[in-house]
Structure formats: C-alpha cells, structure tokens
Motif scaffolding. Structure first.
Motif, PDB file in Angstrom:
ATOM      1  N   ASN A  84      -2.405   6.984  -6.551  1.00 16.87           N
ATOM      2  CA  ASN A  84      -2.516   6.251  -5.297  1.00 16.87           C
ATOM      3  C   ASN A  84      -3.675   5.286  -5.414  1.00 16.87           C
ATOM      4  O   ASN A  84      -4.532   5.428  -6.280  1.00 16.87           O
ATOM      5  CB  ASN A  84      -2.732   7.213  -4.128  1.00 16.87           C
ATOM      6  N   ARG A  85      -3.711   4.310  -4.543  1.00 15.27           N
ATOM      7  CA  ARG A  85      -4.734   3.288  -4.615  1.00 15.27           C
ATOM      8  C   ARG A  85      -5.418   3.139  -3.270  1.00 15.27           C
ATOM      9  O   ARG A  85      -4.764   3.080  -2.237  1.00 15.27           O
ATOM     10  CB  ARG A  85      -4.084   1.961  -5.002  1.00 15.27           C
ATOM     11  N   LEU A  96      -5.505   4.043   2.241  1.00  7.13           N
ATOM     12  CA  LEU A  96      -4.887   4.635   1.060  1.00  7.13           C
ATOM     13  C   LEU A  96      -3.418   4.250   1.028  1.00  7.13           C
ATOM     14  O   LEU A  96      -2.691   4.469   1.998  1.00  7.13           O
ATOM     15  CB  LEU A  96      -5.039   6.159   1.119  1.00  7.13           C
ATOM     16  N   GLU A  97      -2.978   3.646  -0.087  1.00  2.02           N
ATOM     17  CA  GLU A  97      -1.563   3.284  -0.232  1.00  2.02           C
ATOM     18  C   GLU A  97      -0.748   4.549  -0.450  1.00  2.02           C
ATOM     19  O   GLU A  97      -0.730   5.104  -1.543  1.00  2.02           O
ATOM     20  CB  GLU A  97      -1.372   2.340  -1.424  1.00  2.02           C
ATOM     21  N   THR A  98      -0.107   5.010   0.581  1.00  6.82           N
ATOM     22  CA  THR A  98       0.771   6.173   0.505  1.00  6.82           C
ATOM     23  C   THR A  98       1.574   6.235   1.795  1.00  6.82           C
ATOM     24  O   THR A  98       1.246   5.579   2.776  1.00  6.82           O
ATOM     25  CB  THR A  98      -0.021   7.483   0.293  1.00  6.82           C
ATOM     26  N   SER A 133       2.944   0.978   4.701  1.00  8.36           N
ATOM     27  CA  SER A 133       2.813   1.405   3.312  1.00  8.36           C
ATOM     28  C   SER A 133       1.459   2.043   3.005  1.00  8.36           C
ATOM     29  O   SER A 133       1.125   2.261   1.849  1.00  8.36           O
ATOM     30  CB  SER A 133       3.025   0.213   2.375  1.00  8.36           C
ATOM     31  N   SER A 134       0.680   2.333   4.054  1.00 14.41           N
ATOM     32  CA  SER A 134      -0.628   2.934   3.830  1.00 14.41           C
ATOM     33  C   SER A 134      -1.064   3.750   5.040  1.00 14.41           C
ATOM     34  O   SER A 134      -0.446   3.684   6.097  1.00 14.41           O
ATOM     35  CB  SER A 134      -1.674   1.846   3.530  1.00 14.41           C
ATOM     36  N   VAL A 135      -2.133   4.514   4.842  1.00 15.19           N
ATOM     37  CA  VAL A 135      -2.718   5.288   5.931  1.00 15.19           C
ATOM     38  C   VAL A 135      -4.217   4.998   5.978  1.00 15.19           C
ATOM     39  O   VAL A 135      -4.844   4.718   4.956  1.00 15.19           O
ATOM     40  CB  VAL A 135      -2.469   6.812   5.782  1.00 15.19           C
TER      41      VAL A 135
END
Length: 169
Positions: A84-85, A96-98, A133-135
């Motif tokens: 993850n990025r 966070l990209e998730t 696409s992120s949190v």
C-alpha cells in the motif's frame, strides 16, 4: 518579520489552528492565536498580527498534510495487507491508498520511507474518512522513537517542498 518558533523544540514550522472556546475567541481579538508545531506537536498561543485572516477559513486539521509516496503495510482485522502507499502524511495521520476498510477501523501500521534508516511503527491508528481509492487515517499511538523518526521524515518533506515558516509581525 522574524519567524515564529515553537517554544518547545525551536522549529519555525508552526501552523495556526482553529480556536477552541470563548477564551481563545477573546484572545483572537487581541491577535493572540493558537498554534501547533508541525514536528513536536506542541500547542501554544502567540501574538501574531497576520493570523486573523488565516483563521477565518475553517480548517479542522491542526497539522499540514504533505504530499509523499511512502510504502506502507498495515494490520487490520488480523490480516496483513501489503504494497500500500501513503500519499500524504503529517505527524497526526496520513492518506492510505486502499479500499474496503470501514470508518472507525483500528489498525497497526509500518511505514517504510526511503529517507529513514528504520521503519516507522504506528501501534494504533484509526480510519477517519473514506474516499473512492483511499482512506484517511489518524495516528493514535506512536512509540517515542518512531515519533522521532516520523518527525524527521515530516521535516524533510517540509523543507524539500519549500514550506515557509510562519513570520511573526
């Protein structure tokens, strides 16, 4: 104008934060504003002539999120997620990209910034916002040695991205 410095750590990277309560509202009328150090997280008040304009726009974040690209792993629901990025970061949290993590999820994180010698462990973090696409994640528990490594990463980003310290009038 000389830069305003944090009375705790001496850094000039401080940010005006929103007011809390009637006392701060009265102090704002006297040009005394609440500030938050972007590195040691210290909150303090200081006289500052130019802050009134910058506090009219409501900003609930006390820490500036800095664009970055950091590899991260996290543990949520006893499952390790990998590759993850982190796309932006501050001393208080990151994006966070998730996907697939509901708001309120607690997780542990390991950040692997290229500029740090060791990984940065975030013992406890919480998902506070969800995007397509992120949190958005808020850091709740960061051990002191990891907090120091995180502050070095944040300082490097502040300097490399040309952020200017707040000038005191």
């Amino acid at each position: 104008m000389k830069p305003l410095h944090c009375p705790n750590c001496g850094t000039p990277f401080v940010r005006v934060t929103h007011q809390n309560g009637m006392i701060e509202h009265v102090l704002n009328q006297l040009n005394v504003f609440p500030f938050r150090c972007q590195l040691c997280m210290n909150k303090f008040r200081a006289f500052h002539r130019e802050s009134r304009q910058s506090t009219h726009v409501f900003d609930r974040r006390q820490f500036k999120r800095l664009p970055t690209s950091i590899e991260a792993e996290f543990l949520a629901d006893n499952r390790m997620q990998s590759m993850n990025r982190v796309t932006d970061i501050s001393m208080d949290g990151c994006s966070l990209e998730t996907t697939g993590l509901p708001r309120g999820t607690f997780l542990g994180m390991v950040l692997n910034p290229k500029q740090a010698d060791e990984a940065i462990r975030i013992e406890t973090a919480m998902v506070c916002s969800i995007r397509s696409s992120s949190v958005g994640v808020r850091f709740l528990e960061v051990p002191l040695p990891d907090q120091r490594r995180l502050s070095h990463v944040v300082l490097g980003l502040l300097v490399s991205q040309g952020h200017r310290p707040v000038s005191n009038a």
